[in-house]
Design a protein around this motif. Structure first.
Motif, short mmCIF file in Angstrom:
data_model
loop_
_atom_site.label_atom_id
_atom_site.label_comp_id
_atom_site.label_asym_id
_atom_site.label_seq_id
_atom_site.Cartn_x
_atom_site.Cartn_y
_atom_site.Cartn_z
N ALA A 222 -10.38 -12.70 -31.95
CA ALA A 222 -10.95 -12.90 -33.27
C ALA A 222 -12.45 -12.65 -33.30
N LYS B 199 -16.24 -15.13 -38.58
CA LYS B 199 -15.15 -14.29 -38.06
C LYS B 199 -13.79 -14.95 -38.37
N TRP B 200 -13.71 -16.25 -38.17
CA TRP B 200 -12.48 -16.98 -38.43
C TRP B 200 -12.09 -16.87 -39.91
N VAL C 242 -10.65 -13.42 -40.51
CA VAL C 242 -9.27 -13.32 -40.02
C VAL C 242 -8.31 -13.97 -41.00
N GLN C 243 -8.68 -15.13 -41.53
CA GLN C 243 -7.81 -15.82 -42.48
C GLN C 243 -7.66 -15.03 -43.78
N LEU D 104 -8.84 -9.15 -38.17
CA LEU D 104 -10.29 -9.21 -38.20
C LEU D 104 -10.87 -7.97 -38.87
N VAL E 63 -5.07 -10.15 -35.04
CA VAL E 63 -5.09 -11.28 -34.12
C VAL E 63 -3.72 -11.94 -34.07
N HIS F 220 0.84 -15.48 -40.50
CA HIS F 220 -0.22 -15.99 -41.37
C HIS F 220 0.37 -16.62 -42.63
#
Length: 524
Positions: free
Chosen positions: A205, A268-269, A272-273, A279, A285, A291
């Motif tokens: 990530a 970054k997190w 990703v979400q 990412l 990821v 997800h």
């Protein structure tokens, strides 16, 4: 399009543009609030449409020291780590090594709950959605404030925790499920949870600074230090104090709250979400399918009723996914989670329909700043009128703390002039609780002492209050005091010892009320 629509259209564009970046004057607003509330330092990350629009720090890493917080300063992010543990599990699901509805005993054959039927039926999803039947915060004293237990031993003791509700019927927040989830990751991968997280989640990530254990965290110079307001052990009141860092601070519960991260890494997190597990193009990821599963409501939660001054923030529905709260804010869906761990607080918030996410993390326990800024940013990105949410939360919290202080002082000011029933020395001994382990009550010329054997340096004096009840006066003033009550049998011997937090607003993790100690008979 009618004339009115044509007239309003440019205004709508202007409003949208105004909300496409952090609010004007945001840095000055944050710094003014930080100073007025007294938070030593904080870091904020904001992501909009896949781009980081803010990642920076404010204030200092620790009181009395000049080092400033920056975008790379590490903060312990508490229970917002739960979504990361769920994401690590998702990588195993993607690899075909795990299913969300797999039975826990298929991966951890020695796993046991109090009820054998629940043991057989408990799934990975059950662990992650707080529907095991355990009470709110059950077993947290094995993690808070510190421990000498391994994660494996902590999981073994889960079998002694009695349920408070029937399986899958009630939401009751519990860190224990994520501790077990961490053990599942270890059983499948052959790696410690700490190492699997670094290799298979954080590094892919792009979260290269984030840590999963104290060894890595304490090796980083640019890290924040914990603080809390203390008043003789009453958390939330008094002056801000730096809390001592401990290398044994709840590491057995790290899968439930043991990640430390920075504004840059949290950005970054968030990417990703908002990117459904990606990412950037070609940098997946975890899968979009996994997800979606993590964001899917899996368990109904009670809707908390808020006081009149906070009514605008009243949720209409509340559910829990896999490591995420899935709820609404002023008619908009939000995916979010809060985190609180010794001396730190965090919120990670996503507005999926707006493609916006933000994270706020502070090195103190002044949650009014976190929740106040959270609501201000939500209002901004939803295009709603401004509200002074920090002031509203501050007024609510101040009233809550003041009322609690009055209640505690009133209760302790006029104890019954009765007891103890037997000489204090007769209460000395070793006592055991099935899930917690032992406490040692000692008799000295100055009075009774108490030592919690599963928690290093959790000890101090027992001060008589009334009847056969004492109050802990811990050597470490950052620990929540507890009432300790000795129940005697017909012969005047101690048959049972129970406890209760002295503060009416003590965090649920101080679950003294779940303890029931009986004497350990001396071996002859």
């Amino acid at each position: 399009m009618n004339k009115l629509s044509l007239l309003l259209f440019p205004l709508a564009l202007a409003a949208a543009a105004a909300c496409a970046a952090p609010p004007a004057g945001f840095d000055a607003r944050v710094e003014a609030l930080r100073k007025s509330i007294g938070v030593p330092g904080l870091a904020i990350a904001i992501v909009e449409d896949g781009k980081t629009t803010l990642a920076r720090g404010y204030g200092v890493r620790q009181l009395g020291a000049p080092a400033l917080v920056d975008a790379d300063t590490l903060f312990s992010i508490g229970s917002t780590s739960k979504a990361m543990t769920a994401a690590a599990l998702a990588t195993l699901v993607d690899a075909g090594k795990l299913g969300w509805d797999d039975k826990v005993i298929d991966h951890l054959p020695s796993f046991q709950m109090y009820d054998p039927w629940v043991t057989r039926e408990m799934t990975v999803r059950d662990l992650l959605t707080h529907r095991s039947g355990l009470g709110y915060g059950a077993g947290d004293l094995l993690f808070v404030p510190r421990t000498n237990l391994t994660r494996a031993e902590t999981v073994r003791r889960m079998r002694y925790l009695k349920p408070k509700s029937t399986f899958r019927s009630t939401f009751a927040y519990s860190n224990y499920g994520y501790v077990v989830a961490g053990q599942i990751i270890e059983a499948i991968s052959g790696l410690r949870w700490e190492d699997y997280m670094q290799k298979h989640l954080l590094q892919p990530a792009g979260m290269t600074l984030s840590t999963t254990d104290n060894e890595r965290n304490f090796a980083v110079e640019d890290r924040a230090y914990p603080h809390a307001r203390m008043n003789g052990g009453f958390r939330g009141a008094g002056d801000q104090e730096r809390l001592a860092e401990r290398d044994d601070l709840g590491r057995n519960a790290a899968p439930a709250g043991g990640v430390a991260s920075s504004a840059n890494d949290l950005a970054k997190w968030l990417q990703v979400q908002l990117g459904a597990g990606s990412l950037a193009p070609g940098k997946q990821v975890f899968s979009a399918q996994a997800h979606a599963e993590m964001w899917k409501p899996s368990m109904l939660k009670p809707v908390a009723v808020v006081p009149a001054d906070l009514k605008l923030s009243q949720a209409q529905f509340s559910t829990y996914g896999l490591g995420w709260d899935v709820t609404d804010y002023r008619a908009a869906r939000i995916i979010w989670h809060g985190g609180a761990v010794f001396g730190f607080q965090t919120a990670v918030v996503l507005l999926p329909e707006k493609k916006v996410g933000f994270a706020i993390t502070i090195n103190s326990e002044d949650g009014v700043l976190v929740r106040g800024l959270m609501n201000e940013l939500l209002d901004h990105y939803l295009g709603l009128p401004k509200e002074d949410w920090p002031a509203k939360y501050m007024a609510f919290k101040s009233n809550q703390i003041n009322q609690a202080l009055k209640a505690v002082k009133a209760a302790q000011a006029n104890p019954a002039k009765v007891g103890p029933s037997v000489p204090a020395a007769q209460m000395a001994g070793t006592y055991a609780d099935p899930w917690y382990g032992n406490i040692e009550v000692g008799a000295t010329p100055a009075g009774l002492t108490i030592d919690f054997k599963s928690a290093p340096r959790m000890g101090g004096r027992l001060e008589h209050w009334q009847y056969d009840t004492y109050i802990t006066r811990f050597d470490d003033k950052s620990l929540e005091p507890a009432y300790v009550t000795f129940a005697l049998d017909k012969d005047g011997n101690v048959a049972n010892v129970t406890m209760k937090a002295a503060s009416p607003v003590a965090d649920f993790s101080w679950d003294y009320h779940d303890l029931s100690f009986t004497p350990v008979k001396a071996v002859k």
